[in-house]
Design a protein around this motif. Structure first.
Motif, PDB file in Angstrom:
ATOM      1  N   ILE A 170      19.896  39.138  -3.233  1.00  0.00           N
ATOM      2  CA  ILE A 170      20.880  38.449  -2.402  1.00  0.00           C
ATOM      3  C   ILE A 170      21.986  37.944  -3.312  1.00  0.00           C
ATOM      4  O   ILE A 170      21.720  37.273  -4.317  1.00  0.00           O
ATOM      5  N   SER A 171      23.213  38.278  -2.964  1.00  0.00           N
ATOM      6  CA  SER A 171      24.362  37.846  -3.757  1.00  0.00           C
ATOM      7  C   SER A 171      25.349  37.108  -2.868  1.00  0.00           C
ATOM      8  O   SER A 171      25.470  37.396  -1.670  1.00  0.00           O
ATOM      9  N   GLY A 172      26.062  36.151  -3.470  1.00  0.00           N
ATOM     10  CA  GLY A 172      27.059  35.403  -2.715  1.00  0.00           C
ATOM     11  C   GLY A 172      28.121  34.840  -3.629  1.00  0.00           C
ATOM     12  O   GLY A 172      27.883  34.592  -4.821  1.00  0.00           O
ATOM     13  N   CYS A 173      29.305  34.636  -3.061  1.00  0.00           N
ATOM     14  CA  CYS A 173      30.415  34.150  -3.869  1.00  0.00           C
ATOM     15  C   CYS A 173      31.511  33.607  -2.970  1.00  0.00           C
ATOM     16  O   CYS A 173      31.689  34.070  -1.834  1.00  0.00           O
ATOM     17  N   GLY A 174      32.251  32.624  -3.471  1.00  0.00           N
ATOM     18  CA  GLY A 174      33.380  32.096  -2.721  1.00  0.00           C
ATOM     19  C   GLY A 174      34.251  31.206  -3.585  1.00  0.00           C
ATOM     20  O   GLY A 174      33.837  30.732  -4.651  1.00  0.00           O
ATOM     21  N   VAL A 175      35.483  30.983  -3.134  1.00  0.00           N
ATOM     22  CA  VAL A 175      36.418  30.074  -3.806  1.00  0.00           C
ATOM     23  C   VAL A 175      37.050  29.171  -2.753  1.00  0.00           C
ATOM     24  O   VAL A 175      37.149  29.539  -1.577  1.00  0.00           O
ATOM     25  N   ALA A 176      37.487  27.988  -3.186  1.00  0.00           N
ATOM     26  CA  ALA A 176      38.111  27.047  -2.257  1.00  0.00           C
ATOM     27  C   ALA A 176      39.168  26.242  -2.986  1.00  0.00           C
ATOM     28  O   ALA A 176      38.986  25.841  -4.147  1.00  0.00           O
ATOM     29  N   GLY A 196      31.330  30.778   0.796  1.00  0.00           N
ATOM     30  CA  GLY A 196      31.864  32.134   0.838  1.00  0.00           C
ATOM     31  C   GLY A 196      31.005  33.113   1.620  1.00  0.00           C
ATOM     32  O   GLY A 196      30.394  32.760   2.618  1.00  0.00           O
ATOM     33  N   GLN A 197      30.944  34.340   1.151  1.00  0.00           N
ATOM     34  CA  GLN A 197      30.166  35.389   1.797  1.00  0.00           C
ATOM     35  C   GLN A 197      28.891  35.664   1.012  1.00  0.00           C
ATOM     36  O   GLN A 197      28.894  35.666  -0.230  1.00  0.00           O
ATOM     37  N   HIS A 198      27.789  35.894   1.738  1.00  0.00           N
ATOM     38  CA  HIS A 198      26.501  36.208   1.129  1.00  0.00           C
ATOM     39  C   HIS A 198      25.926  37.436   1.816  1.00  0.00           C
ATOM     40  O   HIS A 198      26.027  37.570   3.042  1.00  0.00           O
ATOM     41  N   SER A 199      25.300  38.301   1.031  1.00  0.00           N
ATOM     42  CA  SER A 199      24.839  39.556   1.593  1.00  0.00           C
ATOM     43  C   SER A 199      23.625  40.072   0.832  1.00  0.00           C
ATOM     44  O   SER A 199      23.355  39.647  -0.297  1.00  0.00           O
ATOM     45  N   LEU A 200      22.907  40.989   1.461  1.00  0.00           N
ATOM     46  CA  LEU A 200      21.747  41.629   0.848  1.00  0.00           C
ATOM     47  C   LEU A 200      22.251  42.782  -0.016  1.00  0.00           C
ATOM     48  O   LEU A 200      22.067  43.954   0.303  1.00  0.00           O
ATOM     49  N   GLU A 201      22.881  42.429  -1.108  1.00  0.00           N
ATOM     50  CA  GLU A 201      23.488  43.389  -2.008  1.00  0.00           C
ATOM     51  C   GLU A 201      23.383  42.858  -3.432  1.00  0.00           C
ATOM     52  O   GLU A 201      22.976  41.716  -3.664  1.00  0.00           O
ATOM     53  N   GLY A 202      23.805  43.694  -4.365  1.00  0.00           N
ATOM     54  CA  GLY A 202      23.864  43.285  -5.750  1.00  0.00           C
ATOM     55  C   GLY A 202      25.254  42.817  -6.126  1.00  0.00           C
ATOM     56  O   GLY A 202      26.046  42.382  -5.275  1.00  0.00           O
ATOM     57  N   TYR A 203      25.580  42.942  -7.415  1.00  0.00           N
ATOM     58  CA  TYR A 203      26.863  42.448  -7.917  1.00  0.00           C
ATOM     59  C   TYR A 203      28.047  43.209  -7.325  1.00  0.00           C
ATOM     60  O   TYR A 203      29.194  42.739  -7.399  1.00  0.00           O
ATOM     61  N   PRO A 302      23.588  45.092   5.614  1.00  0.00           N
ATOM     62  CA  PRO A 302      22.893  44.361   4.543  1.00  0.00           C
ATOM     63  C   PRO A 302      22.962  42.855   4.760  1.00  0.00           C
ATOM     64  O   PRO A 302      23.502  42.109   3.952  1.00  0.00           O
ATOM     65  N   GLY A 303      22.404  42.396   5.865  1.00  0.00           N
ATOM     66  CA  GLY A 303      22.488  40.983   6.219  1.00  0.00           C
ATOM     67  C   GLY A 303      21.400  40.154   5.572  1.00  0.00           C
ATOM     68  O   GLY A 303      20.380  40.668   5.105  1.00  0.00           O
ATOM     69  N   LEU A 304      21.599  38.844   5.576  1.00  0.00           N
ATOM     70  CA  LEU A 304      20.588  37.943   5.041  1.00  0.00           C
ATOM     71  C   LEU A 304      19.358  37.886   5.940  1.00  0.00           C
ATOM     72  O   LEU A 304      18.328  37.341   5.541  1.00  0.00           O
ATOM     73  N   GLY A 305      19.461  38.452   7.124  1.00  0.00           N
ATOM     74  CA  GLY A 305      18.307  38.554   8.007  1.00  0.00           C
ATOM     75  C   GLY A 305      17.731  39.950   8.071  1.00  0.00           C
ATOM     76  O   GLY A 305      17.004  40.292   9.003  1.00  0.00           O
ATOM     77  N   SER A 306      18.029  40.770   7.072  1.00  0.00           N
ATOM     78  CA  SER A 306      17.535  42.155   7.034  1.00  0.00           C
ATOM     79  C   SER A 306      16.298  42.248   6.150  1.00  0.00           C
ATOM     80  O   SER A 306      16.245  41.650   5.081  1.00  0.00           O
ATOM     81  N   PHE A 307      15.313  43.025   6.603  1.00  0.00           N
ATOM     82  CA  PHE A 307      14.090  43.254   5.839  1.00  0.00           C
ATOM     83  C   PHE A 307      13.360  44.444   6.444  1.00  0.00           C
ATOM     84  O   PHE A 307      13.786  44.978   7.484  1.00  0.00           O
ATOM     85  N   ALA A 308      12.274  44.843   5.828  1.00  0.00           N
ATOM     86  CA  ALA A 308      11.462  45.928   6.384  1.00  0.00           C
ATOM     87  C   ALA A 308      10.328  45.384   7.238  1.00  0.00           C
ATOM     88  O   ALA A 308       9.984  45.959   8.275  1.00  0.00           O
ATOM     89  N   ARG A 443      34.826  47.775  15.925  1.00  0.00           N
ATOM     90  CA  ARG A 443      34.005  47.878  14.714  1.00  0.00           C
ATOM     91  C   ARG A 443      34.855  47.790  13.446  1.00  0.00           C
ATOM     92  O   ARG A 443      34.389  47.299  12.411  1.00  0.00           O
ATOM     93  N   ASP A 444      36.100  48.207  13.499  1.00  0.00           N
ATOM     94  CA  ASP A 444      36.978  48.151  12.329  1.00  0.00           C
ATOM     95  C   ASP A 444      37.188  46.721  11.843  1.00  0.00           C
ATOM     96  O   ASP A 444      37.515  46.503  10.673  1.00  0.00           O
ATOM     97  N   HIS A 445      37.019  45.754  12.730  1.00  0.00           N
ATOM     98  CA  HIS A 445      37.237  44.346  12.391  1.00  0.00           C
ATOM     99  C   HIS A 445      35.923  43.573  12.274  1.00  0.00           C
ATOM    100  O   HIS A 445      35.937  42.362  12.100  1.00  0.00           O
ATOM    101  N   TRP A 446      34.798  44.281  12.362  1.00  0.00           N
ATOM    102  CA  TRP A 446      33.476  43.639  12.417  1.00  0.00           C
ATOM    103  C   TRP A 446      32.920  43.431  11.018  1.00  0.00           C
ATOM    104  O   TRP A 446      32.958  44.325  10.176  1.00  0.00           O
ATOM    105  N   THR A 447      32.409  42.228  10.754  1.00  0.00           N
ATOM    106  CA  THR A 447      31.790  41.904   9.467  1.00  0.00           C
ATOM    107  C   THR A 447      30.445  41.245   9.727  1.00  0.00           C
ATOM    108  O   THR A 447      30.312  40.415  10.634  1.00  0.00           O
ATOM    109  N   LEU A 448      29.446  41.597   8.918  1.00  0.00           N
ATOM    110  CA  LEU A 448      28.141  40.944   8.993  1.00  0.00           C
ATOM    111  C   LEU A 448      28.168  39.768   8.014  1.00  0.00           C
ATOM    112  O   LEU A 448      27.943  39.912   6.831  1.00  0.00           O
ATOM    113  N   TRP A 449      28.475  38.586   8.561  1.00  0.00           N
ATOM    114  CA  TRP A 449      28.605  37.386   7.745  1.00  0.00           C
ATOM    115  C   TRP A 449      27.234  36.841   7.378  1.00  0.00           C
ATOM    116  O   TRP A 449      26.285  36.923   8.160  1.00  0.00           O
ATOM    117  N   GLY A 450      27.140  36.254   6.183  1.00  0.00           N
ATOM    118  CA  GLY A 450      25.883  35.681   5.729  1.00  0.00           C
ATOM    119  C   GLY A 450      25.930  34.163   5.705  1.00  0.00           C
ATOM    120  O   GLY A 450      26.856  33.575   5.149  1.00  0.00           O
TER     121      GLY A 450
END
Length: 486
Positions: A170-176, A196-203, A302-308, A443-450
């Motif tokens: 799980i990776s996340g990052c943001g600025v303010a 910021g944004q967090h997702s089931l991804e790497g760097y 790749p959401g924070l609620g994704s798993f097998a 769908r072009d404007h759709w984001t899976l927010w974490g």
């Protein structure tokens, strides 16, 4: 790990458990922050242990331990059974579990770049550079950045024969940027507020956010908000950006569909729910263009609620929550599914760590995209306000009446995005609000927010949830101004 898990199951059976499952979890985390060009946080930690959950005499027992040797896990399993037998003395009825198959599987979420293999110096240098870009902007008084990484390995075994290993990054990052002028504070965040944004991804997620490009943009907006017009107070048309709509989904759809809350078994933090069992398949939750799903499958994103598999060993699933505006489903587990006429859990049991009992949690609760292009939606709006990026939220214990404010707004006049507005807010009643939705972007404007910090339970468990959304329009909404002097 499998030997320790198997030994704990053997001890639980010998002590009288009719069912048992065990989770061995290894958690690794890294946190970095900066503030005004200085390092704020630079921390890394690891945790490993085992949690045993059992049914004995018709009641639950749970115990955990970090003593990962045969005697340690045996004592833990024995303690779980003893707790279950003690709990059975006060039970109202026997726990009944819906059936589930046994699974033997190993799964790893996609990760192109292991963030723990990237040097700390590289990650920190990026944050400091983004911090510096914001500090160049006149009027900015506070700059903040953060980066978070989690690596979670879990080994699940149950007395029905399941053996499941899962690994997640799980990776996340943001600025303010915050601007303080006179008696007023204005703040802008990227790509979302509260981390910021967090997702089931790497760097690769961090690289995709282009922090150096976007940091000065939000800094300039934070400073400009001081001279922006105050948000009007009226009843009118509202367009919500995707990130704000993600939080709206979390608070006014995600929490009230948790079946343990509905049944009164869990009332901490978010309280109970207005979605009583008699409303299933009857309540007109939203307008007929609104479709919301709970989807833990990786193909949803790749959401924070994704798993097998969830922490009961139930495979990830997609469940209709709102279908063509009608309320269609709850988040259930093996214990509660039969109470709503289901013969299988919806697979939503999750635990924060090895020393916490699994509870019903949101997976990815997402609003399915519509057909509008955002530019066309704005052009179709004669008079309205576009709001984005959450600043504060409030909702009652039953998840029915709410008020939200956002960091920024824009007036829409004659189908065009016009002047910037500061301190915008809106409020409403959950079902009235969702029934007022008359347009959803594509769908072009759709984001899976974490959302990485959803709290529930006692002791509290902080879990990540996902919320897919694209901008949407709502009619006849109460609009106001927050954080302003009257």
């Amino acid at each position: 790990m499998w030997e320790l898990a198997g030994h704990s199951l053997d001890i639980a059976r010998l002590r009288g458990a009719s069912y048992a499952d065990v989770r061995v979890m290894h958690l690794r985390q890294r946190d970095l922050t900066t503030k005004n060009g200085e390092v704020g946080t630079l921390a890394q930690s690891e945790s490993i242990g085992l949690g045993v959950r059992v049914l004995a005499n018709g009641a639950w027992g749970f115990a955990s331990s970090d003593q990962l040797f045969r005697e340690g896990v045996a004592a833990c399993a024995a303690r779980a059974v003893a707790i279950a037998k003690a709990s059975a003395l006060a039970k109202r009825g026997d726990v009944v579990l819906v059936p589930e198959q046994a699974y033997v599987d190993s799964w790893q979420a996609p990760c192109r770049k292991d963030p723990f293999e990237i040097p700390l110096e590289t990650q920190l240098a990026l944050l400091l550079a983004a911090d510096g870009e914001m500090r160049r902007v006149k009027g900015v008084t506070l700059t903040e950045t953060d980066m978070q990484f989690r690596k979670i390995d879990s080994w699940f075994a149950s007395s029905i024969g399941s053996r499941i290993h899962q690994r997640k990054f799980i990776s996340g990052c943001g600025v303010a940027a915050t601007s303080f002028q006179g008696q007023e504070i204005q703040k802008r965040s990227y790509p979302n507020s509260f981390g910021g944004q967090h997702s089931l991804e790497g760097y690769e997620l961090i690289e995709s956010l282009e922090l150096l490009k976007n940091a000065p943009v939000i800094a300039e907006e934070a400073s400009a908000l001081h001279s922006a017009a105050q948000s009007p107070e009226k009843t009118g048309t509202l367009i919500l950006g995707g990130s704000q709509l993600g939080l709206q989904i979390h608070e006014s759809v995600g929490h009230p569909i948790e079946l343990d809350r509905v049944l009164g078994e869990e009332a901490n933090f978010a309280g109970t729910s207005f979605l009583t069992l008699d409303q299933l398949n009857k309540l007109r939750y939203a307008s007929d263009i609104v479709n919301v799903v709970a989807d833990a499958r990786l193909e949803h994103g790749p959401g924070l609620g994704s798993f097998a598999y969830d922490d009961e060993g139930v495979p990830a699933q997609r469940t209709d929550i709102i279908k063509d505006g009608l309320f269609r489903g709850y988040l259930s587990n093996r214990e509660t599914a039969h109470l709503i006429g289901l013969n299988r859990s919806s697979g939503t049991m999750r635990t924060e760590s090895w020393n916490r009992l699994p509870i019903i949690r949101m997976t990815n609760i997402s609003l399915l995209p519509g057909s509008w292009a955002l530019a066309d939606l704005i052009a179709d709006t004669d008079d309205g306000i576009l709001m984005d990026t959450n600043r504060s939220w409030s909702i009652d214990d039953r998840r029915y009446q709410f008020q939200f404010s956002t960091e920024i707004g824009w007036e829409i006049k004659g189908g065009k995005k016009a002047r910037m507005l500061k301190n915008p807010s809106y409020s409403g009643i959950t079902t009235e609000f969702w029934n007022s939705c008359d347009a959803i972007c594509s769908r072009d404007h759709w984001t899976l927010w974490g959302t990485p910090n959803c709290g529930k339970g006692q002791p509290m468990q902080t879990m990540g949830t996902g919320h897919g959304a694209s901008p949407a329009r709502f009619r006849n909404i109460r609009i106001g101004a927050a954080f302003s002097k009257q």
